[in-house]
Motif scaffolding. Structure first.
Motif, PDB file in Angstrom:
ATOM      1  N   UNK A   1      45.426  48.889  12.022  1.00  0.00           N
ATOM      2  CA  UNK A   1      45.231  47.821  13.009  1.00  0.00           C
ATOM      3  C   UNK A   1      46.548  47.205  13.452  1.00  0.00           C
TER       4      UNK A   1
ATOM      5  N   UNK B   1      49.362  49.107  14.118  1.00  0.00           N
ATOM      6  CA  UNK B   1      50.183  50.116  14.785  1.00  0.00           C
ATOM      7  C   UNK B   1      49.421  50.559  16.030  1.00  0.00           C
TER       8      UNK B   1
ATOM      9  N   UNK C   1      46.724  50.371  22.421  1.00  0.00           N
ATOM     10  CA  UNK C   1      45.505  50.230  21.620  1.00  0.00           C
ATOM     11  C   UNK C   1      45.837  50.374  20.134  1.00  0.00           C
ATOM     12  N   UNK C   2      45.385  49.423  19.307  1.00  0.00           N
ATOM     13  CA  UNK C   2      45.601  49.596  17.864  1.00  0.00           C
ATOM     14  C   UNK C   2      44.906  50.880  17.406  1.00  0.00           C
ATOM     15  N   UNK C   3      45.595  51.637  16.569  1.00  0.00           N
ATOM     16  CA  UNK C   3      45.042  52.910  16.124  1.00  0.00           C
ATOM     17  C   UNK C   3      43.702  52.687  15.400  1.00  0.00           C
ATOM     18  N   UNK C   4      43.602  51.585  14.698  1.00  0.00           N
ATOM     19  CA  UNK C   4      42.350  51.274  13.995  1.00  0.00           C
ATOM     20  C   UNK C   4      41.195  51.113  14.972  1.00  0.00           C
TER      21      UNK C   4
ATOM     22  N   UNK D   1      39.719  45.502  13.409  1.00  0.00           N
ATOM     23  CA  UNK D   1      40.461  46.525  14.143  1.00  0.00           C
ATOM     24  C   UNK D   1      40.975  45.996  15.484  1.00  0.00           C
TER      25      UNK D   1
ATOM     26  N   UNK E   1      41.048  52.437  18.075  1.00  0.00           N
ATOM     27  CA  UNK E   1      40.794  53.771  18.644  1.00  0.00           C
ATOM     28  C   UNK E   1      39.891  54.594  17.722  1.00  0.00           C
ATOM     29  N   UNK E   2      40.086  54.413  16.428  1.00  0.00           N
ATOM     30  CA  UNK E   2      39.366  55.237  15.436  1.00  0.00           C
ATOM     31  C   UNK E   2      38.018  54.663  15.030  1.00  0.00           C
TER      32      UNK E   2
END
Lengths: 331, 331
Positions: free
Chosen positions: A97, A99, B123-126, B47, B128-129
């Motif tokens: 969260x 990155x 977008x935070x990778x968290x 997230x 996106x996932x």
């Protein structure tokens, strides 16, 4: 407090490239710092081997055998298996969260590996995120010293960005920034002369290779394709045999003499290859012997790894609990 | 075996949009299937709220109060908190290796939310996932029935892709495919007429709003901007008051009569708004009363959630162990 963390992806046995580039350094520094963690990164290995987990599992024990064979000592290092410390997965999730996708995609190490593997946007999300997972591994143990090659510096930078972002926002020094312990050793090329030694390129000499296997690989080694007759002048540049002699031959003066002789002409490839076989065998023979002894008790190695993982969990849990407190997740 | 899983991101109290679109459905089906899990998705909420975790924490209890207030029963549902089931983080990490970046970026729900939040590659990778994290939530409990709106169908599809990919590759039916339990209720617009009711748009009526607050919000509600004098013909299309009457007024015939009268002219906004205030208050009053009682024992709610999470862990652990076996991670 100085805490060292290193590790390897278990995707095969370790080769002499690992030995020269990383393992020797680890052996030389062991016992010099307060704590040392050595992680066998099975979860990370799965990020680009998800459909071949058996290879990863088999390699876990092979890598542990390699570690102990080269002289890494259980009394000076905590060896553990990444997947046996599930707190690392939790930390990774939380760090994700902090990155963003753009930052991650611009990571030079990830970009280079994406290109090498030809992924494009077919890159598994787990592989794309491995710098975040590495940040979790490093910070979980509050490791501040990371032995790396300079190709891994972007990973250190990504970790420290996460550390600073969390510490600053929550105004508390929970996580610890790390710095690289750079080794000044040049990367060992593959026996075919390619820049990278790797299992997939089939150009590696393994720590566990026997003398016959080493001989065969050295005799097939890339030298100077224009050095056809012994009396021809030969080229040192890009000549793998000399690169290896530089890395392994204890008699530096003799190697310099041989180089001059080779460049002048009159020194055959077979002569220098035979010397390299001897040099390599001398270095690898004790490692091989220890490996043979250790192989008789593979079960004990797994027990050692499980105990190490249990200890690693206690440390990682503490860090996770500190973070969960500022994340208001301490229900 | 029919297992239902639902949940909400705790980013604020629940509003009547949640009630009409989802909670009423959950109340109506509770007890009809073998098991039902209701997850308060604190990890997922973080997230896109990583820098504001206190809001998420406070909302966990608010959402639980809303659940019990609308009539969801602890004896018919397992309520739990996502972060208290760390196995879900592990599953997410493993699933991330089975989804590529291109597939994830093309997920219509993610794309829509990225656009709405103006993220771009920031977008935070968290975030996106999160479809992968949802797949972990669903499959951990082997839930096969997921009550959703049709905007959530891409999530179901993403989950089933992961399920099929893993089951097929390892040639074993470990994970269970799920299907949507679609509700045919139309989404309730915000009081300002915007398509989405949300806290951030400040256009929501909360389940916990008192009568005075409801009155104020209804009186400010968007109707027909051209319906200036009572005798003017009014427009039903896009008129929020009539949309809400359609959703809440039990007397459908009367609502149809009012619509005709409004279109013809001679029916004032204040009249229909007053009716809506009564209708809403009648529906929300018992919910509000239950909420007031429950608020006196917030500690008990947390205990209930912790117990639910412990039970949820036992199920998620079993699924994780089955997967770890085929992933060769059962050391």
């Amino acid at each position: 407090m100085n805490i060292v963390l290193t590790g390897d992806r278990p995707t095969g046995k370790l080769h002499i490239g690992h030995y020269v580039g990383s393992l020797k350094k680890r052996v030389s520094i062991q016992g010099k710092y307060d704590k040392s963690f050595i992680m066998i990164a099975d979860t990370q290995a799965l990020s680009d081997n998800a459909l071949n987990p058996e290879k990863v599992r088999d390699s876990v024990i092979e890598v542990m055998l390699d570690y102990l064979s080269v002289g890494l000592k259980p009394e000076l290092n905590t060896f553990f298996i990444q997947s046996l410390v599930p707190e690392l997965a939790e930390l990774t999730m939380y760090y994700m969260n902090f990155v963003n996708l753009g930052r991650l995609s611009r990571n030079p190490t990830v970009k280079a590996e994406m290109k090498q593997k030809g992924y494009g946007d077919q890159i598994p999300v787990g592989f794309l995120c491995y710098p975040i997972s590495q940040a979790a591994d490093i910070t979980a143990f509050k490791a501040n010293l990371i032995p790396v090659g300079d190709d891994q510096l972007p990973m250190i930078e990504q970790t420290n960005e996460i550390v600073r972002r969390i510490n600053n926002h929550f105004n508390k020094n929970i996580l610890v920034e790390c710095k690289p312990l750079l080794s000044n050793v040049k990367r060992l090329p593959g026996i075919d002369g390619k820049a990278k030694m790797s299992k997939s390129l089939n150009n590696a000499i393994y720590l566990s290779d026997n003398r016959e296997c080493i001989s065969r690989k050295v005799m097939s080694m890339y030298t100077d394709p224009n050095h056809i007759r012994i009396e021809d002048p030969g080229n040192i540049e890009g000549n793998v045999v000399f690169k290896y002699l530089d890395a392994f031959d204890p008699n530096k003066d003799e190697v310099e003499k041989l180089k001059k002789h080779y460049e002048k002409g009159g020194l055959g490839d077979v002569t220098i290859k035979k010397r390299l076989i001897e040099v390599l065998d001398q270095e690898l023979n004790p490692i091989r012997l220890r490996r043979q002894q250790l192989e008789e008790n593979k079960d004990e190695l797994l027990i050692m790894l499980k105990e190490g993982s249990e200890y690693a969990r206690t440390i990682a849990s503490d860090t996770l609990a500190e973070l969960k407190k500022v994340f208001y997740l301490n229900y």
